[in-house]
Scaffold this motif. Structure first.
Motif, short mmCIF file in Angstrom:
data_model
loop_
_atom_site.label_atom_id
_atom_site.label_comp_id
_atom_site.label_asym_id
_atom_site.label_seq_id
_atom_site.Cartn_x
_atom_site.Cartn_y
_atom_site.Cartn_z
N ILE A 191 6.94 -39.41 -41.35
CA ILE A 191 7.30 -37.99 -41.40
C ILE A 191 7.16 -37.40 -40.00
N PRO A 192 8.20 -36.81 -39.45
CA PRO A 192 8.12 -36.33 -38.06
C PRO A 192 7.12 -35.20 -37.89
N TRP A 193 6.57 -35.11 -36.69
CA TRP A 193 5.69 -34.00 -36.33
C TRP A 193 6.56 -32.77 -36.02
N PRO A 194 5.96 -31.60 -35.94
CA PRO A 194 6.74 -30.40 -35.57
C PRO A 194 7.24 -30.45 -34.12
N TRP A 195 6.69 -31.37 -33.32
CA TRP A 195 7.00 -31.44 -31.90
C TRP A 195 7.70 -32.77 -31.61
N VAL A 196 8.92 -32.69 -31.12
CA VAL A 196 9.76 -33.87 -30.93
C VAL A 196 9.10 -34.90 -30.02
N LYS A 197 8.49 -34.44 -28.93
CA LYS A 197 7.89 -35.37 -27.98
C LYS A 197 6.76 -36.17 -28.62
N MET A 198 6.04 -35.56 -29.55
CA MET A 198 4.95 -36.28 -30.21
C MET A 198 5.50 -37.38 -31.12
N ALA B 79 1.35 -29.20 -38.85
CA ALA B 79 1.87 -30.51 -39.28
C ALA B 79 2.13 -30.53 -40.78
N ILE B 80 1.21 -29.95 -41.56
CA ILE B 80 1.35 -29.91 -43.01
C ILE B 80 2.58 -29.08 -43.41
N ALA B 81 2.73 -27.90 -42.81
CA ALA B 81 3.86 -27.03 -43.15
C ALA B 81 5.19 -27.65 -42.76
N CYS C 59 5.72 -33.42 -50.41
CA CYS C 59 4.54 -32.81 -51.00
C CYS C 59 3.35 -33.08 -50.08
N THR C 60 2.50 -32.07 -49.86
CA THR C 60 1.35 -32.21 -48.98
C THR C 60 0.12 -31.61 -49.64
N ALA C 61 -1.06 -31.91 -49.07
CA ALA C 61 -2.31 -31.39 -49.64
C ALA C 61 -3.31 -31.12 -48.52
N ILE C 62 -4.16 -30.13 -48.76
CA ILE C 62 -5.24 -29.79 -47.83
C ILE C 62 -6.55 -29.81 -48.62
N GLN D 143 2.50 -18.73 -39.52
CA GLN D 143 3.01 -19.68 -38.53
C GLN D 143 4.50 -19.91 -38.71
N ARG D 144 4.89 -20.25 -39.93
CA ARG D 144 6.28 -20.62 -40.20
C ARG D 144 7.22 -19.43 -40.08
N ALA D 145 6.71 -18.24 -40.42
CA ALA D 145 7.56 -17.04 -40.39
C ALA D 145 7.57 -16.37 -39.02
N GLY D 146 6.67 -16.77 -38.12
CA GLY D 146 6.59 -16.13 -36.81
C GLY D 146 6.03 -14.72 -36.91
#
Length: 246
Positions: free
Chosen positions: A8-15, A45-47, A55-58, A75-78
């Motif tokens: 599953i990709p990270w939110p940051w392409v370089k990572m 990362a979860i979002a 599906c994710t869990a915390i 975070q997601r909505a800015g």
């Protein structure tokens, strides 16, 4: 390469390019000092995984489920997180958060808030979700976990070593990726337990720089290239974003 091998990709392409995505069976340790942004990093990362349809869990003993949820939504909505927490959210803020919930997070984010988390409790929680198994599980955070062993039989480091081994076992048993947040000591090593550093597939160290950027150091990565990168940070929305070297 198949999607499973990439992860599953990270939110940051370089990572993602540097260490690959979050893969089933992995234990990824994210270490940082107090106030650097471990929980913010993990929530991003979860979002992002949820926005990709996973599906994710915390599992948290650090923040309440409400606080975790608000952090992810803003975070997601800015949206300015502090304005929301102070009850001063505008109609535009509310609409932006509603759009995130309705459109960009089609999957589930389960938040299990407990005063105490043990490997046995994690196993039971994940078993209860077998109808909708999470692809990524965030543990917030490692040093607050309990082993479930009798206190008088082992010391604190042995307790955490047992927890580390059990997390590795659960990642394989439930075919999920564990994103384990951890404190570091003064020397920059994972606090109180060398076992987690040995058991983890990937170790990510976050370091706040003088200019405000966060240096992301890949201290261990068994199957990918290792190189450092930098993330900028927007304090208003609690959002990490890719940036060039400071």
């Amino acid at each position: 390469p198949t999607p499973d091998s990439i992860g599953i990709p990270w939110p940051w392409v370089k990572m993602t390019e540097a260490i690959g995505g979050m893969r089933a069976g992995q234990v990824i340790c994210v270490s940082a000092g107090t106030g650097v942004g471990k929980t913010t990093f993990g929530c991003a990362a979860i979002a992002h995984a949820a926005s990709q349809g996973h599906c994710t869990a915390i599992l948290t003993t650090e923040m309440s489920s409400q606080e975790q949820t608000i952090k992810i939504m803003c975070q997601r909505a800015g949206v300015n997180l502090h304005r929301w927490m102070e009850g001063k959210a505008t109609r535009q803020d509310q609409d932006a958060v509603a759009a995130i919930v309705g459109t960009y997070l089609p999957s589930r984010i389960y938040v299990d808030e407990r005063e105490q988390v043990t490997p046995a409790m994690m196993d039971a929680a994940l078993t209860a979700l077998k109808h909708d198994p999470p692809s990524v599980v965030m543990v917030d955070y490692f040093q607050l976990m309990e082993s479930g062993l009798r206190t008088g039989d082992v010391n604190r480091e042995q307790h955490l070593a047992h927890v580390s081994r059990q997390i590795k076992r659960l990642a394989r048993k439930h075919k999920t990726c564990f994103l384990v947040l951890s404190q570091v000591n003064d020397s920059g090593s994972t606090r109180e337990s060398k076992a987690l550093e040995n058991d983890a597939t990937v170790i990510i160290l976050l370091e706040r720089q003088e200019g405000g950027a966060t240096k992301v150091k890949f201290r261990k990565s068994r199957f990918s290239a290792r190189s450092d990168m930098y993330l900028g940070f927007d304090g208003a929305t609690g959002l990490f974003f890719e940036t060039e070297n400071p």
